[in-house]
Design a protein around this motif. Structure first.
Motif, PDB file in Angstrom:
ATOM      1  N   THR A   8       0.837  -1.189   0.000  1.00 40.52           N
ATOM      2  CA  THR A   8       0.000   0.000   0.000  1.00 40.52           C
ATOM      3  C   THR A   8       0.877   1.246   0.000  1.00 40.52           C
ATOM      4  O   THR A   8       1.711   1.433   0.875  1.00 40.52           O
ATOM      5  CB  THR A   8      -0.932   0.005   1.235  1.00 40.52           C
ATOM      6  N   THR A   9       0.685   2.087  -1.008  1.00 37.24           N
ATOM      7  CA  THR A   9       1.512   3.290  -1.160  1.00 37.24           C
ATOM      8  C   THR A   9       1.057   4.394  -0.207  1.00 37.24           C
ATOM      9  O   THR A   9      -0.071   4.379   0.284  1.00 37.24           O
ATOM     10  CB  THR A   9       1.431   3.827  -2.604  1.00 37.24           C
ATOM     11  N   TRP A  10       1.936   5.367  -0.001  1.00 35.88           N
ATOM     12  CA  TRP A  10       1.569   6.492   0.859  1.00 35.88           C
ATOM     13  C   TRP A  10       0.430   7.298   0.234  1.00 35.88           C
ATOM     14  O   TRP A  10      -0.387   7.871   0.939  1.00 35.88           O
ATOM     15  CB  TRP A  10       2.777   7.377   1.175  1.00 35.88           C
ATOM     16  N   GLN A  11       0.352   7.295  -1.115  1.00 39.70           N
ATOM     17  CA  GLN A  11      -0.740   8.007  -1.772  1.00 39.70           C
ATOM     18  C   GLN A  11      -2.081   7.365  -1.432  1.00 39.70           C
ATOM     19  O   GLN A  11      -3.077   8.067  -1.224  1.00 39.70           O
ATOM     20  CB  GLN A  11      -0.549   8.005  -3.304  1.00 39.70           C
ATOM     21  N   GLU A  12      -2.100   6.015  -1.366  1.00 38.34           N
ATOM     22  CA  GLU A  12      -3.332   5.313  -0.977  1.00 38.34           C
ATOM     23  C   GLU A  12      -3.715   5.652   0.462  1.00 38.34           C
ATOM     24  O   GLU A  12      -4.873   5.962   0.740  1.00 38.34           O
ATOM     25  CB  GLU A  12      -3.153   3.798  -1.102  1.00 38.34           C
ATOM     26  N   TRP A  13      -2.743   5.569   1.380  1.00 41.74           N
ATOM     27  CA  TRP A  13      -3.026   5.840   2.793  1.00 41.74           C
ATOM     28  C   TRP A  13      -3.599   7.240   2.986  1.00 41.74           C
ATOM     29  O   TRP A  13      -4.616   7.426   3.642  1.00 41.74           O
ATOM     30  CB  TRP A  13      -1.753   5.697   3.642  1.00 41.74           C
ATOM     31  N   LEU A  14      -2.917   8.225   2.406  1.00 42.53           N
ATOM     32  CA  LEU A  14      -3.348   9.607   2.587  1.00 42.53           C
ATOM     33  C   LEU A  14      -4.662   9.883   1.856  1.00 42.53           C
ATOM     34  O   LEU A  14      -5.531  10.587   2.373  1.00 42.53           O
ATOM     35  CB  LEU A  14      -2.244  10.550   2.093  1.00 42.53           C
ATOM     36  N   GLY A  37     -12.375  16.291   0.391  1.00 38.97           N
ATOM     37  CA  GLY A  37     -12.566  15.515  -0.825  1.00 38.97           C
ATOM     38  C   GLY A  37     -11.566  15.878  -1.906  1.00 38.97           C
ATOM     39  O   GLY A  37     -11.005  15.013  -2.566  1.00 38.97           O
ATOM     40  N   ILE A  38     -11.330  17.152  -2.075  1.00 42.66           N
ATOM     41  CA  ILE A  38     -10.384  17.621  -3.099  1.00 42.66           C
ATOM     42  C   ILE A  38      -8.978  17.075  -2.825  1.00 42.66           C
ATOM     43  O   ILE A  38      -8.290  16.616  -3.736  1.00 42.66           O
ATOM     44  CB  ILE A  38     -10.394  19.162  -3.180  1.00 42.66           C
ATOM     45  N   ALA A  39      -8.575  17.072  -1.565  1.00 46.80           N
ATOM     46  CA  ALA A  39      -7.254  16.532  -1.204  1.00 46.80           C
ATOM     47  C   ALA A  39      -7.187  15.026  -1.476  1.00 46.80           C
ATOM     48  O   ALA A  39      -6.219  14.534  -2.074  1.00 46.80           O
ATOM     49  CB  ALA A  39      -6.954  16.827   0.265  1.00 46.80           C
ATOM     50  N   GLY A  40      -8.221  14.292  -1.052  1.00 44.67           N
ATOM     51  CA  GLY A  40      -8.246  12.843  -1.268  1.00 44.67           C
ATOM     52  C   GLY A  40      -8.301  12.470  -2.740  1.00 44.67           C
ATOM     53  O   GLY A  40      -7.628  11.534  -3.190  1.00 44.67           O
ATOM     54  N   ILE A  41      -9.089  13.206  -3.495  1.00 49.89           N
ATOM     55  CA  ILE A  41      -9.237  12.939  -4.930  1.00 49.89           C
ATOM     56  C   ILE A  41      -7.911  13.143  -5.654  1.00 49.89           C
ATOM     57  O   ILE A  41      -7.541  12.347  -6.522  1.00 49.89           O
ATOM     58  CB  ILE A  41     -10.319  13.861  -5.535  1.00 49.89           C
ATOM     59  N   SER A  42      -7.201  14.180  -5.303  1.00 54.76           N
ATOM     60  CA  SER A  42      -5.930  14.469  -5.958  1.00 54.76           C
ATOM     61  C   SER A  42      -4.963  13.296  -5.827  1.00 54.76           C
ATOM     62  O   SER A  42      -4.279  12.923  -6.785  1.00 54.76           O
ATOM     63  CB  SER A  42      -5.311  15.741  -5.383  1.00 54.76           C
ATOM     64  N   LEU A  43      -4.932  12.685  -4.655  1.00 61.42           N
ATOM     65  CA  LEU A  43      -4.053  11.524  -4.442  1.00 61.42           C
ATOM     66  C   LEU A  43      -4.600  10.283  -5.142  1.00 61.42           C
ATOM     67  O   LEU A  43      -3.841   9.469  -5.687  1.00 61.42           O
ATOM     68  CB  LEU A  43      -3.902  11.269  -2.943  1.00 61.42           C
ATOM     69  N   LEU A 158     -14.213  -5.090  -7.509  1.00 62.45           N
ATOM     70  CA  LEU A 158     -13.315  -4.576  -8.545  1.00 62.45           C
ATOM     71  C   LEU A 158     -11.986  -4.127  -7.940  1.00 62.45           C
ATOM     72  O   LEU A 158     -10.909  -4.446  -8.451  1.00 62.45           O
ATOM     73  CB  LEU A 158     -13.984  -3.409  -9.274  1.00 62.45           C
ATOM     74  N   LEU A 159     -12.051  -3.416  -6.836  1.00 62.72           N
ATOM     75  CA  LEU A 159     -10.833  -2.944  -6.172  1.00 62.72           C
ATOM     76  C   LEU A 159     -10.021  -4.106  -5.603  1.00 62.72           C
ATOM     77  O   LEU A 159      -8.790  -4.098  -5.653  1.00 62.72           O
ATOM     78  CB  LEU A 159     -11.198  -1.932  -5.081  1.00 62.72           C
ATOM     79  N   ILE A 160     -10.700  -5.112  -5.071  1.00 65.17           N
ATOM     80  CA  ILE A 160      -9.991  -6.315  -4.583  1.00 65.17           C
ATOM     81  C   ILE A 160      -9.285  -6.998  -5.749  1.00 65.17           C
ATOM     82  O   ILE A 160      -8.123  -7.393  -5.645  1.00 65.17           O
ATOM     83  CB  ILE A 160     -10.973  -7.271  -3.859  1.00 65.17           C
ATOM     84  N   HIS A 161      -9.986  -7.129  -6.873  1.00 67.30           N
ATOM     85  CA  HIS A 161      -9.396  -7.727  -8.081  1.00 67.30           C
ATOM     86  C   HIS A 161      -8.115  -6.992  -8.496  1.00 67.30           C
ATOM     87  O   HIS A 161      -7.148  -7.613  -8.947  1.00 67.30           O
ATOM     88  CB  HIS A 161     -10.414  -7.709  -9.222  1.00 67.30           C
ATOM     89  N   LYS A 162      -8.103  -5.680  -8.325  1.00 66.32           N
ATOM     90  CA  LYS A 162      -6.951  -4.873  -8.707  1.00 66.32           C
ATOM     91  C   LYS A 162      -5.885  -4.787  -7.610  1.00 66.32           C
ATOM     92  O   LYS A 162      -4.866  -4.132  -7.783  1.00 66.32           O
ATOM     93  CB  LYS A 162      -7.399  -3.455  -9.085  1.00 66.32           C
ATOM     94  N   GLY A 163      -6.114  -5.441  -6.480  1.00 64.67           N
ATOM     95  CA  GLY A 163      -5.137  -5.428  -5.394  1.00 64.67           C
ATOM     96  C   GLY A 163      -5.138  -4.130  -4.597  1.00 64.67           C
ATOM     97  O   GLY A 163      -4.195  -3.857  -3.852  1.00 64.67           O
ATOM     98  N   LEU A 164      -6.176  -3.340  -4.740  1.00 65.89           N
ATOM     99  CA  LEU A 164      -6.293  -2.076  -3.995  1.00 65.89           C
ATOM    100  C   LEU A 164      -7.134  -2.315  -2.743  1.00 65.89           C
ATOM    101  O   LEU A 164      -8.249  -1.812  -2.610  1.00 65.89           O
ATOM    102  CB  LEU A 164      -6.902  -0.994  -4.897  1.00 65.89           C
ATOM    103  N   TYR A 165      -6.558  -3.083  -1.827  1.00 61.75           N
ATOM    104  CA  TYR A 165      -7.304  -3.538  -0.656  1.00 61.75           C
ATOM    105  C   TYR A 165      -7.709  -2.395   0.272  1.00 61.75           C
ATOM    106  O   TYR A 165      -8.798  -2.409   0.838  1.00 61.75           O
ATOM    107  CB  TYR A 165      -6.493  -4.590   0.106  1.00 61.75           C
TER     108      TYR A 165
END
Length: 197
Positions: A8-14, A37-43, A158-165
Motif C-alpha cells: 500500500t503506497t503512501w498516496q493510498e493511505w493519505l 474531498g479535493i485533497a483525497g481525490i488528488s491523491l 473490482l478494487l480487490i481484483h486490482k489489489g487495492l485492498y
C-alpha cells in the motif's frame, strides 16, 4: 496481511484518510466535506492511473470538478445562502438516468476499444453510478446516497481484483456511511417539513 500493508503506497493511505473525513463531514451535512474531498481525490487520481482503472481515473477528475462546484453550490447556491437538502424532482430523475446510461455507454466503448483495461464493464458501471450520485450530492439531493451505494457495491470486488485492498476497505466503509447519511438526511428533510407546517 503484512504483504498487503507493504504494497500500500503512501498516496493510498493519505487518499483514504482524506476521503474518510470527507464522507463523515458530508454525512453531517457540513459543506467543508468538499475541501477534504479535493485533497483525497488528488491523491486517488495517481493511484487509479497506476492501476489502469481508467474510468475511475476519469471519475475522479469529475469528482474534482464536482467537488469544487458542490462546495460553491452548498455554500451559496442561487440565493447566496446554503442550499437545503431535498428530494429529486421528476426532471432531475430523468437527468440522473441519462447520466448513468450515457456515461456507462461512453466509458464502456472507450475502455473496450482504446485501452488495455481488463475490467471495462465493471469499471464503467462503477463510474456511471458514481457520476450520477456525485451530481445529486452537489445539488444536495438525498438520492445521491442510493446511487453512490450502487457504485460502492460494484466497486468493492473490482478494487480487490486490482489489489487495492485499502480502497476496497474504504469503499466498504463508504457503503456503511452512505446508509447512515441517507437516514441522517431523511431526518433533516422530515424536520424541515414539520417545521414548515
Amino acid at each position: 496481511m503484512q504483504d498487503i500493508l507493504q504494497q500500500t503506497t503512501w498516496q493510498e493511505w493519505l487518499g483514504v484518510f482524506f476521503s474518510v473525513f470527507q464522507v463523515l463531514l458530508a454525512r453531517k451535512n457540513n459543506s467543508n466535506n468538499y475541501l477534504f474531498g479535493i485533497a483525497g481525490i488528488s491523491l486517488t487520481l495517481y493511484v487509479m492511473i497506476q492501476s489502469k482503472l481508467y474510468a475511475e481515473f476519469t471519475l475522479n477528475l469529475y469528482y474534482l470538478v464536482m467537488s469544487i462546484y458542490g462546495w460553491l453550490y452548498w455554500k451559496f447556491g442561487k440565493r447566496k445562502s446554503e442550499t437545503t437538502i431535498s428530494e429529486t424532482t421528476k426532471n432531475e430523475k430523468l437527468i440522473t438516468a441519462g447520466i448513468v446510461l450515457g456515461t456507462f455507454a461512453v466509458f464502456c466503448f472507450f475502455l473496450t476499444n482504446f485501452t488495455d483495461s481488463d475490467v471495462p464493464i465493471l469499471d464503467s458501471l462503477v463510474s456511471a453510478f458514481a457520476w450520477a450520485g456525485m451530481w445529486l450530492m452537489a445539488r444536495r439531493k438525498i438520492e445521491n446516497w442510493v446511487l453512490l451505494n450502487i457504485s460502492n457495491i460494484i466497486a468493492i470486488p473490482l478494487l480487490i481484483h486490482k489489489g487495492l485492498y485499502l480502497y476496497a476497505v474504504l469503499t466498504a466503509f463508504l457503503f456503511i456511511v452512505a446508509i447512515s447519511g441517507y437516514l441522517e438526511w431523511r431526518k433533516i428533510i422530515k424536520t424541515k417539513s414539520v417545521a414548515a407546517t
